[in-house]
Each structure stands twice: as C-alpha cells, then as structure tokens.
Design a protein around this motif. Sequence first.
Motif, short mmCIF file in Angstrom:
data_model
loop_
_atom_site.label_atom_id
_atom_site.label_comp_id
_atom_site.label_asym_id
_atom_site.label_seq_id
_atom_site.Cartn_x
_atom_site.Cartn_y
_atom_site.Cartn_z
N ASN A 90 9.71 17.09 -29.83
CA ASN A 90 10.95 17.55 -29.93
C ASN A 90 10.99 18.62 -28.83
N THR A 91 11.39 18.49 -27.63
CA THR A 91 11.64 19.74 -26.65
C THR A 91 12.92 20.12 -26.42
N THR A 92 14.18 20.06 -27.50
CA THR A 92 15.15 20.72 -27.49
C THR A 92 15.12 22.13 -27.48
N GLN A 93 16.19 22.60 -26.68
CA GLN A 93 16.31 24.13 -26.44
C GLN A 93 16.27 24.63 -27.95
N THR A 113 6.82 20.64 -31.06
CA THR A 113 8.07 21.09 -30.64
C THR A 113 8.18 22.50 -29.68
N SER A 114 9.19 22.72 -29.15
CA SER A 114 9.18 23.99 -28.43
C SER A 114 10.53 24.76 -29.01
N GLU A 131 9.97 24.77 -22.00
CA GLU A 131 9.68 24.29 -20.57
C GLU A 131 8.24 24.25 -20.08
N ASP A 132 7.20 24.14 -20.98
CA ASP A 132 5.90 24.23 -20.85
C ASP A 132 5.25 22.74 -20.90
N SER A 133 5.42 22.04 -20.08
CA SER A 133 4.63 20.45 -20.16
C SER A 133 2.97 20.87 -20.15
#
Length: 180
Positions: A90-93, A113-114, A131-133
């Motif tokens: 989950n990379t949702t803001q 998650t981020s 924003e850090d792949s």
Amino acid sequence: GQIVMAGRIAKWYKRTHLLVDAGISLLKRFPEKDWRVLIVGDPDRGEEAYYQELQRRVQEAGLAKRIQFLPGVGYADVLALYAESDVVINTTQSGSFDKALLEAMAYGCIPVTSNAAFEGVFPPEWLIPEEDSAALDRALERLLLASPDEREGWRNQAREYIEQEQSLLALTERIHNLLV
C-alpha cells in the motif's frame, strides 16, 4: 511467494509506479526466487497513459510473466487474492487509514506501506518513506530473503494485530469500557 497491490491505478495517490520499480529491481536481482507481483485494478479516469507506461516498463524489463497486471475485481475476489498472497503493498499517500490493508492482514498478508497513518501500528520494517521505491525494494528484499519460518511469524503477527485491535470483539470491548 506472491506480492499483491489491489485498487485503482493512479499516479498521484496510489503510486503504483513504486511497486513496479521495486518489483523490477528485486526480480532482476533474484531471478531464482519464485516470487511474482500482482497489480490488480483498473486505471482511474485520465490515468490510462500512466497505466500503459507501467505495463511498458515491465515488458521492457522482460518480467511480464512475473509482474502481472490484472483488471479490477469484485470484493470476494480481492479477498481470495489476499488469501493467496504473502505480502500486500500500500503506497497510498498518508492521511487515510486504508481498511484494505487491514483486510489483507486478516488473511495473513504481511503489509508494507508508506502511509504514515500506520506508524505505531506496524513494526517499523513494514513502513517505508513516501515516494521511495528503493525503500520498498529493501523491505521486499528482506521479506524475499527471510526464512519461511520468519515470514510465517510475520504473517501471524499481522493476523494477531487484527484479532486484538481491529476485530468486532475488540471494538465491542472498547465501546463497553467507554460506557461503563
């Protein structure tokens, strides 16, 4: 193993590209590992070019069989995907407390998650900066290289959190304690 991200495909708030970038990097470094990435969902209106770009990057990397894009599915099918998966991304803001992540955890998925809303909820190794792949890549590498026993321990930890903190029984107890 299987890594899943389910939901709409959108650059600015779902950040699907982070998983594509991390997945390409990870699977190229560890071709011998039998892992795949499933990205399940349809592009939001206006995000079709973004979606096609993600697919193109996977194709160019030669990983279309290991990083797969599937169309959006109904709720029951999403739950079945969670039951078949090891890791949910989950990379949702930040700013929302995404219940889909909790649903996946109930099925034993290890969450990465981020979303800062989960700070203090998950172990720090499951949280990555937005924003850090590269951080996502490192978190997934750790999971990929972990022993089956370690991964099973983390899966149990995810399920236990849901049972202790997010279950109907836990909610009922909290409400009861507030009223008494």
